[in-house]
Motif scaffolding. Structure first.
Motif, short mmCIF file in Angstrom:
data_model
loop_
_atom_site.label_atom_id
_atom_site.label_comp_id
_atom_site.label_asym_id
_atom_site.label_seq_id
_atom_site.Cartn_x
_atom_site.Cartn_y
_atom_site.Cartn_z
N GLU A 46 0.78 -1.24 0.00
CA GLU A 46 0.00 0.00 0.00
C GLU A 46 0.81 1.29 0.00
N LYS A 47 2.07 1.22 0.37
CA LYS A 47 2.86 2.45 0.52
C LYS A 47 4.03 2.56 -0.46
N GLY A 48 4.04 1.71 -1.48
CA GLY A 48 5.06 1.82 -2.51
C GLY A 48 6.47 1.50 -2.07
N LEU A 49 6.62 0.56 -1.16
CA LEU A 49 7.95 0.22 -0.66
C LEU A 49 8.49 -1.00 -1.39
N TYR A 50 9.71 -0.90 -1.87
CA TYR A 50 10.46 -2.07 -2.31
C TYR A 50 11.21 -2.56 -1.08
N LEU A 51 10.93 -3.77 -0.66
CA LEU A 51 11.61 -4.38 0.48
C LEU A 51 12.55 -5.44 -0.07
N TYR A 52 13.83 -5.10 -0.14
CA TYR A 52 14.82 -6.03 -0.69
C TYR A 52 15.34 -7.00 0.35
N GLY A 53 15.46 -6.54 1.58
CA GLY A 53 15.98 -7.40 2.63
C GLY A 53 15.64 -6.88 4.00
N TYR A 54 15.57 -7.79 4.98
CA TYR A 54 15.25 -7.39 6.35
C TYR A 54 15.74 -8.45 7.32
N VAL A 55 15.93 -8.03 8.54
CA VAL A 55 16.12 -8.94 9.67
C VAL A 55 15.59 -8.22 10.91
N ILE A 56 14.85 -8.96 11.72
CA ILE A 56 14.35 -8.43 12.98
C ILE A 56 15.14 -9.10 14.10
N MET A 57 15.95 -8.31 14.77
CA MET A 57 16.75 -8.79 15.89
C MET A 57 16.01 -8.45 17.18
N SER A 58 16.58 -8.72 18.33
CA SER A 58 15.86 -8.53 19.59
C SER A 58 15.59 -7.05 19.90
N ASN A 59 16.48 -6.16 19.47
CA ASN A 59 16.34 -4.75 19.83
C ASN A 59 16.53 -3.78 18.67
N HIS A 60 16.60 -4.31 17.46
CA HIS A 60 16.72 -3.45 16.29
C HIS A 60 16.29 -4.22 15.04
N VAL A 61 16.05 -3.45 14.00
CA VAL A 61 15.63 -4.01 12.72
C VAL A 61 16.53 -3.42 11.64
N HIS A 62 17.04 -4.27 10.76
CA HIS A 62 17.79 -3.80 9.59
C HIS A 62 16.93 -4.00 8.36
N ASN A 148 23.42 -11.48 10.66
CA ASN A 148 23.22 -10.97 12.02
C ASN A 148 22.82 -12.05 13.02
N PRO A 149 21.80 -12.87 12.74
CA PRO A 149 21.43 -13.92 13.70
C PRO A 149 22.51 -14.99 13.88
N VAL A 150 23.33 -15.20 12.86
CA VAL A 150 24.44 -16.16 12.96
C VAL A 150 25.50 -15.59 13.91
N ARG A 151 25.85 -14.32 13.70
CA ARG A 151 26.84 -13.67 14.58
C ARG A 151 26.34 -13.61 16.02
N ALA A 152 25.01 -13.49 16.20
CA ALA A 152 24.44 -13.46 17.56
C ALA A 152 24.42 -14.84 18.20
N GLU A 156 22.79 -21.51 13.09
CA GLU A 156 24.04 -21.85 12.42
C GLU A 156 24.11 -21.27 11.02
N SER A 157 22.98 -21.26 10.33
CA SER A 157 22.91 -20.76 8.96
C SER A 157 21.89 -19.64 8.88
N ALA A 158 22.19 -18.62 8.10
CA ALA A 158 21.32 -17.45 7.99
C ALA A 158 19.89 -17.83 7.62
N GLU A 159 19.75 -18.79 6.72
CA GLU A 159 18.40 -19.15 6.24
C GLU A 159 17.58 -19.89 7.30
N ASP A 160 18.19 -20.28 8.42
CA ASP A 160 17.46 -20.93 9.50
C ASP A 160 16.70 -19.94 10.38
N TYR A 161 17.02 -18.66 10.28
CA TYR A 161 16.35 -17.66 11.10
C TYR A 161 15.07 -17.21 10.39
#
Length: 181
Positions: A46-62, A148-152, A156-161
């Motif tokens: 609805e707002k014309g956003l292209y969302l190419y990538g994201y991650v939601i961590m415990s206290n921030h979002v990229h 990010n979730p792997v470093r945290a 083990e693998s990014a795609e597991d988050y």
């Protein structure tokens, strides 16, 4: 806000970080992560956003995003305002939230130092905006957010988050759709 981290070219893709004041670990609860996902879906549809990538961590979002009409700053303002109101309401009205009083104290404390916040502040005002003007920059930031979730130490693998676009890019079903870069 630092001169280097401002959204200058409203039509370019950007790497953004939305951080909760006091680094409060709000997104440890599924209900709050899901609210963020709902609003990202709405923003795409609805707002014309292209969302190419994201991650939601415990206290921030990229995010790696771009706005179709070239109004990225407007989208950021509206998104943060809407999600902060919804999240604050969810947190403070939820009698089952064991951290309710502690979180309220954090949100009140940080609001004291910012006249624009009112009585409570959820997000910091900085977005750590980095313009991604070359494809290799997008790839680099995408790797950073997906790892990010792997470093945290959460997976083990990014795609597991689950709360990341890494699943989409790995050819797995993600929780929400993204716009592939």
């Amino acid at each position: 806000m630092g001169e280097a981290y401002q959204i200058r070219d409203q039509e370019m893709p950007y790497f953004l970080t939305f951080q909760i004041v006091g680094w409060a670990d709000v997104f440890t609860r599924k209900v709050y992560r899901d609210l963020m996902l709902e609003n990202l879906v709405y923003s795409r549809e609805e707002k014309g956003l292209y969302l190419y990538g994201y991650v939601i961590m415990s206290n921030h979002v990229h995010l790696i995003v771009q706005q179709k009409e070239g109004k990225l700053s407007d989208w950021v303002r509206d998104f943060k305002k809407f999600t902060s109101k919804k999240l604050l309401k969810l947190i403070l009205e939820n009698q089952q939230e064991s951290r309710r009083e502690w979180l309220k104290m954090i949100f009140e404390f940080h609001a004291k130092f910012n006249k624009r916040s009112g009585d409570l502040q959820f997000w910091t005002h900085d977005n750590h905006a980095i313009e991604l003007y070359r494809p290799e920059m997008i790839e680099s930031e995408m790797t950073y957010i997906h790892e990010n979730p792997v470093r945290a130490g959460w997976v083990e693998s990014a795609e597991d988050y689950l709360y990341s676009s890494a699943r989409n890019y790995a050819g797995l079903k993600g929780l929400i759709e993204v716009d592939f870069w």
